[in-house]
Design a protein around this motif. Structure first.
Motif, PDB file in Angstrom:
ATOM      1  N   ASN A   1      42.438  12.301   7.486  1.00 38.89           N
ATOM      2  CA  ASN A   1      43.651  11.625   7.948  1.00 38.89           C
ATOM      3  C   ASN A   1      43.428  10.743   9.178  1.00 38.89           C
ATOM      4  OD1 ASN A   1      43.286  13.572   9.920  1.00 38.89           O
ATOM      5  ND2 ASN A   1      45.430  14.182   9.974  1.00 38.89           N
ATOM      6  N   ALA A   2      42.200  10.406   9.461  1.00 36.45           N
ATOM      7  CA  ALA A   2      41.895   9.666  10.691  1.00 36.45           C
ATOM      8  C   ALA A   2      42.631   8.333  10.775  1.00 36.45           C
ATOM      9  CB  ALA A   2      40.393   9.459  10.831  1.00 36.45           C
ATOM     10  N   ARG A   3      42.673   7.593   9.704  1.00 39.93           N
ATOM     11  CA  ARG A   3      43.350   6.287   9.753  1.00 39.93           C
ATOM     12  C   ARG A   3      44.821   6.437  10.135  1.00 39.93           C
ATOM     13  NH1 ARG A   3      40.644   3.311   4.574  1.00 39.93           N
ATOM     14  NH2 ARG A   3      38.714   2.768   5.644  1.00 39.93           N
ATOM     15  N   LYS A   4      45.467   7.421   9.537  1.00 40.33           N
ATOM     16  CA  LYS A   4      46.879   7.670   9.842  1.00 40.33           C
ATOM     17  C   LYS A   4      47.043   8.099  11.299  1.00 40.33           C
ATOM     18  CE  LYS A   4      50.722  10.585   8.430  1.00 40.33           C
ATOM     19  NZ  LYS A   4      51.149  11.689   7.563  1.00 40.33           N
ATOM     20  N   GLN A   5      46.182   9.002  11.764  1.00 44.30           N
ATOM     21  CA  GLN A   5      46.260   9.477  13.144  1.00 44.30           C
ATOM     22  C   GLN A   5      45.977   8.348  14.141  1.00 44.30           C
ATOM     23  OE1 GLN A   5      47.580  12.149  14.159  1.00 44.30           O
ATOM     24  NE2 GLN A   5      46.665  14.012  13.364  1.00 44.30           N
ATOM     25  N   VAL A   6      44.985   7.512  13.836  1.00 44.67           N
ATOM     26  CA  VAL A   6      44.664   6.401  14.742  1.00 44.67           C
ATOM     27  C   VAL A   6      45.841   5.434  14.827  1.00 44.67           C
ATOM     28  CG1 VAL A   6      43.201   4.349  15.040  1.00 44.67           C
ATOM     29  CG2 VAL A   6      42.160   6.580  14.584  1.00 44.67           C
ATOM     30  N   SER A   7      46.433   5.123  13.688  1.00 41.87           N
ATOM     31  CA  SER A   7      47.590   4.215  13.692  1.00 41.87           C
ATOM     32  C   SER A   7      48.746   4.796  14.500  1.00 41.87           C
ATOM     33  CB  SER A   7      48.056   3.943  12.260  1.00 41.87           C
ATOM     34  OG  SER A   7      47.102   3.185  11.575  1.00 41.87           O
ATOM     35  N   ALA A   8      49.016   6.075  14.308  1.00 42.42           N
ATOM     36  CA  ALA A   8      50.101   6.722  15.052  1.00 42.42           C
ATOM     37  C   ALA A   8      49.779   6.750  16.546  1.00 42.42           C
ATOM     38  CB  ALA A   8      50.334   8.137  14.524  1.00 42.42           C
ATOM     39  N   GLY A   9      48.534   7.040  16.889  1.00 38.88           N
ATOM     40  CA  GLY A   9      48.124   7.041  18.293  1.00 38.88           C
ATOM     41  C   GLY A   9      48.229   5.665  18.919  1.00 38.88           C
ATOM     42  N   ASN A  10      47.804   4.642  18.181  1.00 38.15           N
ATOM     43  CA  ASN A  10      47.912   3.273  18.698  1.00 38.15           C
ATOM     44  C   ASN A  10      49.367   2.875  18.923  1.00 38.15           C
ATOM     45  OD1 ASN A  10      45.167   2.770  18.905  1.00 38.15           O
ATOM     46  ND2 ASN A  10      45.022   1.783  16.915  1.00 38.15           N
ATOM     47  N   ALA A  11      50.243   3.307  18.013  1.00 38.13           N
ATOM     48  CA  ALA A  11      51.676   3.027  18.188  1.00 38.13           C
ATOM     49  C   ALA A  11      52.203   3.736  19.437  1.00 38.13           C
ATOM     50  CB  ALA A  11      52.455   3.464  16.947  1.00 38.13           C
ATOM     51  N   ALA A  12      51.758   4.965  19.664  1.00 31.16           N
ATOM     52  CA  ALA A  12      52.179   5.709  20.853  1.00 31.16           C
ATOM     53  C   ALA A  12      51.711   5.004  22.125  1.00 31.16           C
ATOM     54  CB  ALA A  12      51.635   7.138  20.802  1.00 31.16           C
ATOM     55  N   ILE A  13      50.482   4.508  22.112  1.00 26.35           N
ATOM     56  CA  ILE A  13      49.948   3.768  23.272  1.00 26.35           C
ATOM     57  C   ILE A  13      50.783   2.516  23.520  1.00 26.35           C
ATOM     58  CG2 ILE A  13      47.967   2.452  24.133  1.00 26.35           C
ATOM     59  CD1 ILE A  13      46.218   4.534  22.524  1.00 26.35           C
ATOM     60  N   ALA A  14      51.104   1.802  22.449  1.00 23.24           N
ATOM     61  CA  ALA A  14      51.910   0.580  22.576  1.00 23.24           C
ATOM     62  C   ALA A  14      53.283   0.886  23.178  1.00 23.24           C
ATOM     63  CB  ALA A  14      52.060  -0.094  21.216  1.00 23.24           C
ATOM     64  N   GLN A  15      53.778   2.110  22.969  1.00 22.10           N
ATOM     65  CA  GLN A  15      55.073   2.523  23.522  1.00 22.10           C
ATOM     66  C   GLN A  15      54.944   3.136  24.907  1.00 22.10           C
ATOM     67  OE1 GLN A  15      56.755   5.134  20.572  1.00 22.10           O
ATOM     68  NE2 GLN A  15      56.903   3.510  19.050  1.00 22.10           N
ATOM     69  N   GLY A  16      53.736   3.137  25.453  1.00 23.36           N
ATOM     70  CA  GLY A  16      53.548   3.616  26.815  1.00 23.36           C
ATOM     71  C   GLY A  16      53.052   5.042  26.959  1.00 23.36           C
ATOM     72  N   GLN A  17      52.753   5.716  25.858  1.00 22.84           N
ATOM     73  CA  GLN A  17      52.222   7.077  25.915  1.00 22.84           C
ATOM     74  C   GLN A  17      50.740   7.013  26.278  1.00 22.84           C
ATOM     75  OE1 GLN A  17      53.921   9.962  25.520  1.00 22.84           O
ATOM     76  NE2 GLN A  17      55.790   8.785  25.250  1.00 22.84           N
ATOM     77  N   LEU A  18      50.377   7.584  27.413  1.00 26.71           N
ATOM     78  CA  LEU A  18      48.988   7.528  27.868  1.00 26.71           C
ATOM     79  C   LEU A  18      48.349   8.911  27.981  1.00 26.71           C
ATOM     80  CD1 LEU A  18      49.417   4.777  30.584  1.00 26.71           C
ATOM     81  CD2 LEU A  18      48.634   4.502  28.222  1.00 26.71           C
ATOM     82  N   ASP A  19      49.108   9.950  27.669  1.00 24.39           N
ATOM     83  CA  ASP A  19      48.604  11.319  27.688  1.00 24.39           C
ATOM     84  C   ASP A  19      48.630  11.856  26.265  1.00 24.39           C
ATOM     85  OD1 ASP A  19      48.248  12.168  30.617  1.00 24.39           O
ATOM     86  OD2 ASP A  19      50.201  11.162  30.599  1.00 24.39           O
ATOM     87  N   PHE A  20      47.457  12.251  25.764  1.00 20.58           N
ATOM     88  CA  PHE A  20      47.328  12.774  24.414  1.00 20.58           C
ATOM     89  C   PHE A  20      47.043  14.268  24.501  1.00 20.58           C
ATOM     90  CE2 PHE A  20      47.578   8.551  23.319  1.00 20.58           C
ATOM     91  CZ  PHE A  20      47.219   8.232  22.024  1.00 20.58           C
ATOM     92  N   ASP A  21      47.848  15.065  23.826  1.00 22.04           N
ATOM     93  CA  ASP A  21      47.742  16.524  23.850  1.00 22.04           C
ATOM     94  C   ASP A  21      47.125  17.021  22.539  1.00 22.04           C
ATOM     95  OD1 ASP A  21      48.066  19.269  23.966  1.00 22.04           O
ATOM     96  OD2 ASP A  21      50.227  19.184  24.305  1.00 22.04           O
TER      97      ASP A  21
END
Length: 91
Positions: A12-32
């Motif tokens: 599921n890496a592609r899906k996770q990377v896309s979701a993570g990139n979207a989170a970064i674009a929204q200002g999320q800089l802490d990944f748990d």
């Protein structure tokens, strides 16, 4: 904080990377990583991609509760200095 759940692997890496990139674009800089149950070496490449995305925005990511197995892979690949890591606590 962006919370990864379940699996971060080649399945599921592609899906996770896309979701993570979207989170970064929204200002999320802490990944748990505390709720990840399964990872493989693809997790390292995902982290590199997220770091690249954040760098383009001149931001720094912080990775929290990183599993020991993932920290070991990061060390094996000589990438420890590339990430802001907070390893998972041992119980």
């Amino acid at each position: 904080m962006y919370k990864l759940v379940g699996e971060l692997s080649q399945n599921n890496a592609r899906k996770q990377v896309s979701a993570g990139n979207a989170a970064i674009a929204q200002g999320q800089l802490d990944f748990d990583f505390s709720d990840l149950l399964q990872i493989d070496s693809t997790a390292v490449t995902s982290m590199i991609e997220w770091q690249r995305q954040a760098s383009q925005l001149k931001k720094t990511l912080h990775f929290h509760s990183v599993p020991a197995s993932l920290v070991s892979l990061i060390q094996l690949y000589g990438l420890t200095g590339q990430f802001q890591l907070s390893p998972a606590e041992r119980h």
